[in-house]
Design a protein around this motif. Structure first.
Motif, PDB file in Angstrom:
ATOM      1  N   ILE A  43      88.893 -76.355  31.091  1.00  0.00           N
ATOM      2  CA  ILE A  43      87.723 -77.197  30.840  1.00  0.00           C
ATOM      3  C   ILE A  43      87.668 -77.534  29.362  1.00  0.00           C
ATOM      4  O   ILE A  43      87.911 -76.677  28.511  1.00  0.00           O
ATOM      5  CB  ILE A  43      86.406 -76.486  31.246  1.00  0.00           C
ATOM      6  N   ILE A  73      84.853 -79.029  26.719  1.00  0.00           N
ATOM      7  CA  ILE A  73      83.452 -79.380  26.516  1.00  0.00           C
ATOM      8  C   ILE A  73      83.298 -79.965  25.125  1.00  0.00           C
ATOM      9  O   ILE A  73      83.640 -79.315  24.133  1.00  0.00           O
ATOM     10  CB  ILE A  73      82.534 -78.144  26.679  1.00  0.00           C
ATOM     11  N   ASP A  74      82.814 -81.184  25.040  1.00  0.00           N
ATOM     12  CA  ASP A  74      82.589 -81.814  23.741  1.00  0.00           C
ATOM     13  C   ASP A  74      81.444 -81.106  23.019  1.00  0.00           C
ATOM     14  O   ASP A  74      80.401 -80.795  23.619  1.00  0.00           O
ATOM     15  CB  ASP A  74      82.255 -83.294  23.910  1.00  0.00           C
ATOM     16  N   MET A  97      76.381 -80.468  23.098  1.00  0.00           N
ATOM     17  CA  MET A  97      76.481 -79.097  23.606  1.00  0.00           C
ATOM     18  C   MET A  97      75.289 -78.257  23.130  1.00  0.00           C
ATOM     19  O   MET A  97      74.756 -78.475  22.044  1.00  0.00           O
ATOM     20  CB  MET A  97      77.792 -78.460  23.127  1.00  0.00           C
ATOM     21  N   SER A 140      76.224 -74.902  27.406  1.00  0.00           N
ATOM     22  CA  SER A 140      75.955 -76.049  28.267  1.00  0.00           C
ATOM     23  C   SER A 140      76.389 -77.322  27.569  1.00  0.00           C
ATOM     24  O   SER A 140      75.990 -77.589  26.433  1.00  0.00           O
ATOM     25  CB  SER A 140      74.455 -76.112  28.595  1.00  0.00           C
ATOM     26  N   GLY A 141      77.249 -78.107  28.233  1.00  0.00           N
ATOM     27  CA  GLY A 141      77.733 -79.359  27.661  1.00  0.00           C
ATOM     28  C   GLY A 141      77.689 -80.476  28.670  1.00  0.00           C
ATOM     29  O   GLY A 141      77.279 -80.302  29.819  1.00  0.00           O
ATOM     30  N   LYS A 142      78.137 -81.658  28.248  1.00  0.00           N
ATOM     31  CA  LYS A 142      78.128 -82.819  29.142  1.00  0.00           C
ATOM     32  C   LYS A 142      79.068 -82.610  30.327  1.00  0.00           C
ATOM     33  O   LYS A 142      78.800 -83.074  31.432  1.00  0.00           O
ATOM     34  CB  LYS A 142      78.554 -84.072  28.370  1.00  0.00           C
ATOM     35  N   GLN A 143      80.186 -81.913  30.081  1.00  0.00           N
ATOM     36  CA  GLN A 143      81.194 -81.776  31.126  1.00  0.00           C
ATOM     37  C   GLN A 143      80.946 -80.579  32.054  1.00  0.00           C
ATOM     38  O   GLN A 143      81.268 -80.617  33.234  1.00  0.00           O
ATOM     39  CB  GLN A 143      82.595 -81.627  30.509  1.00  0.00           C
ATOM     40  N   ARG A 144      80.368 -79.476  31.483  1.00  0.00           N
ATOM     41  CA  ARG A 144      80.258 -78.251  32.276  1.00  0.00           C
ATOM     42  C   ARG A 144      79.299 -77.279  31.609  1.00  0.00           C
ATOM     43  O   ARG A 144      79.086 -77.321  30.401  1.00  0.00           O
ATOM     44  CB  ARG A 144      81.650 -77.617  32.400  1.00  0.00           C
ATOM     45  N   THR A 145      78.719 -76.375  32.393  1.00  0.00           N
ATOM     46  CA  THR A 145      77.902 -75.272  31.880  1.00  0.00           C
ATOM     47  C   THR A 145      78.584 -73.958  32.234  1.00  0.00           C
ATOM     48  O   THR A 145      78.975 -73.749  33.394  1.00  0.00           O
ATOM     49  CB  THR A 145      76.484 -75.306  32.480  1.00  0.00           C
TER      50      THR A 145
END
Length: 655
Positions: free
Chosen positions: A366, A368-369, A373, A390-395
């Motif tokens: 993964i 995550i930007d 975040m 927690s980010g835009k792509q995944r937590t």
């Protein structure tokens, strides 16, 4: 004092004489004194503890065959970084023998040490470098490029000091009664000392190459032994002499600092001397910055290798902030699983260790930007020391091994987030009016292309105003859209449209303006540009290629000692070499921009081998036949020179 000075000047002159004589077999030295074997400048200060004086160097080198230890080099660099060595000389406590003006005595010492230093540079450039280079050319026992890499830009340094710096100092001291000053001379020449940064950042690699080829080539070792055992070398090793340029700039600063302190308050040279001291200090900082940047890039490259060199994460402008193992709290499993994190300034990589660590050590699961975040601590009795990313792509719910480690991870993540937000503020400031209302730097839609836009200033933004990717000096530079005036990256401005205010000539514009001005959603020839840089199918590339065939990939650049790859130079991208695992692959293993590379013969002496070299980067290839090698060399040389070839004839280049 005078007699002592004359003896030292004579010893320097004799040392140069010995250097010249040592290059001619059987020559008898014309003059020699014991001081010539080991000439060092007098220090009127108490014995210093910094790394720049001879006692520390000799201790690091030891007795017998003396070589430079890695521990000593590390100590040398750390002391340069800390600046502690500047306190090693206390000029005010130095005795002042004789009645000579103290500032003139310092200039005299500067001249004497410069004479001795030029003699050492003469030994490095005109004896060690030239004789090893001549042997490499005649015997082919070791590559010429290895010799050039070991000595870096020592020839430029030697010419600067021998032809400019030393003569200027000598003339000024000879005319001291009429012109008692040196500040103006050093001011004029000090900026050239920044050339030392290239030598210093290459130093550790040069020492490693020297050790490797001394063990690998008996003839290389024989040439070194012959020169090192001569009177000219003073029974010191080449590594020892190579330290001299590393130590020289700090020595200038110590002497010039003492000179400024000894000058009377109203001395005419005081202002110039202080400016010269500032320039010398800047040169020292420049050299240290070169070391730091080279180490950063080297460490970053090692991290990328461990991650498998995936093209969407490899960026030389990135900075690794933290890495380490964590536990992933899973919703499906009872026990947390071990994972590994890499935190960069712009992204967090969540990785899984590979079972078989051949090449890459981790697989990126993964990304995550950092932009957008968030990180916070979790209160969970079952999983202590846990925190949430927690980010835009995944937590992700993660668990550290201790409270201290959890806090450290959270602080590192928050620091990266704060830096990104600060950068975003500069982006917002670029499009904010003086009263906070959003300005449209671009013209109204109906005016696009009709009149010249007001350009947004470069320094007002740190990222592309279209895709918001951060700018850097190497791979993502600033450009202006000629229609709206935005500061954009190359990818977002790789379009051309006719602008009426410029007599309908095609101009560089961003995609937004291109779409409005032409009515096209995306130009046909740009479709591939929207995909990943390596996502160019090898089948399509082979059918429309300037050159393609299998080549053997030799050396550790490719992660293995030797492997086979399908290599393609496409017609639609004629300045780039793509390397695939097989002809049917849709994604290249890597790509090499060929512009500026030099094509040379390989080190193995095999006529089927050739190399690509640029700025220390070396790629080695082996063709199946000499004829195929010749075609590859011609194709690569044409691309490296920037020439745009025409369509190849059938069977001309393709295999």
């Amino acid at each position: 004092m005078e007699g002592e000075s004359k003896e030292e000047l004579a010893s320097v002159s004799n040392l140069v004489t010995v250097f010249e004589n040592s290059r001619v077999p059987g020559a008898v030295p014309r003059a020699h004194t014991p001081e010539a074997e080991h000439h060092r400048p007098r220090c009127r200060s108490p014995p210093p503890t910094g790394p720049w004086e001879k006692p520390d160097v000799e201790e690091a080198l030891g007795s017998g065959p003396r070589t430079v230890s890695r521990r000593y080099l590390s100590s040398l660099k750390n002391k340069l970084s800390s600046g502690a060595w500047r306190k090693s000389c206390q000029p005010d406590t130095c005795p002042e023998p004789g009645t000579q003006e103290p500032e003139k005595r310092i200039v005299q010492e500067l001249l004497e040490t410069e004479q001795a230093y030029v003699a050492r540079l003469h030994l490095l450039d005109q004896v060690f470098f030239q004789e090893l280079l001549a042997e490499a050319r005649s015997s082919k026992a070791f590559p010429e490029d290895v010799v050039r890499l070991i000595f870096s830009n020592i020839s430029s340094i030697y010419q600067f000091h021998a032809q400019f710096f030393l003569p200027e100092l000598q003339r000024r001291l000879d005319d001291w009664t009429a012109t008692p000053r040196i500040g103006d001379v050093i001011q004029k020449l000090a900026p050239f000392l920044k050339m030392y940064s290239e030598y210093i950042k290459n130093f550790e690699r040069a020492v490693e190459l020297l050790a490797t080829w001394t063990d690998k080539s008996p003839l290389f070792q024989e040439v070194l032994t012959r020169i090192q055992s001569s009177e000219a070398s003073g029974s010191l090793t080449l590594q020892h002499h190579m330290l001299e340029p590393v130590q020289r700039i700090p020595r200038y600063e110590l002497l010039l600092k003492e000179y400024v302190q000894k000058l009377p308050a109203q001395a005419p040279d005081r202002a110039d001397a202080q400016k010269a001291l500032d320039l010398i200090f800047s040169a020292a900082q420049h050299s240290n910055a070169a070391i730091t940047e080279m180490e950063r890039l080297q460490d970053l490259w090692e991290v990328y290798q461990r991650l498998g060199l995936e093209d969407d994460i490899v960026d030389p402008s990135n900075t690794l902030l933290r890495e380490g193992p964590v536990l992933k709290i899973s919703f499906r499993r009872r026990d947390p699983v071990e994972r590994y994190l890499f935190l960069f300034n712009n992204m967090l990589l969540y990785c899984v260790p590979r079972v078989i660590q051949v090449g890459a050590h981790f697989q990126v699961r993964i990304r995550i930007d950092v932009a957008g975040m968030k990180v916070r601590e979790l209160t969970d009795a079952e999983f202590p020391h846990s925190f949430l990313v927690s980010g835009k792509q995944r937590t992700l719910q993660l668990q550290a091994r201790s409270q201290e480690e959890m806090i450290s991870w959270m602080q590192a993540c928050q620091a990266a987030i704060d830096q990104i937000e600060k950068r975003n503020e500069t982006f917002k400031a670029a499009v904010q009016g003086p009263e906070g209302a959003t300005q449209e730097p671009e013209l109204q839609s109906e005016e696009l292309g009709l009149r010249a836009p007001q350009w947004v200033r470069d320094k007002m933004v740190t990222m592309c105003m279209r895709c918001q990717e951060p700018f850097n000096a190497l791979t993502r530079r600033r450009h202006h859209c000629r229609a709206c005036g935005y500061v954009v990256c190359a990818r977002c401005s790789d379009y051309r449209a006719e602008l009426k205010y410029d007599d309908n000539r095609p101009n560089r514009v961003c995609l937004h303006c291109y779409t409005f001005l032409t009515g096209n959603v995306l130009p046909d020839d740009k479709e591939d540009r929207r995909r990943g840089i390596l996502e160019k199918g090898s089948t399509a590339g082979s059918e429309r290629s300037l050159m393609c065939s299998f080549l053997q990939l030799i050396g550790d650049k490719w992660g293995k000692s030797s492997t086979r790859g399908w290599c393609v130079i496409p017609q639609d991208d004629p300045l780039v070499l793509y390397v695939y695992g097989a002809p049917q692959d849709i994604r290249a293993h890597t790509s090499i921009p060929l512009l500026g590379y030099q094509v040379t013969a390989g080190p193995q002496g095999d006529p089927r081998v050739f190399q690509l070299q640029q700025s220390g980067q070396i790629y080695t290839f082996k063709a199946e036949t000499e004829e195929l090698r010749g075609r590859w060399v011609r194709a690569v040389e044409r691309a490296a020179s920037g020439r745009s070839p025409g369509e190849p004839s059938d069977g001309d280049l393709s295999d």
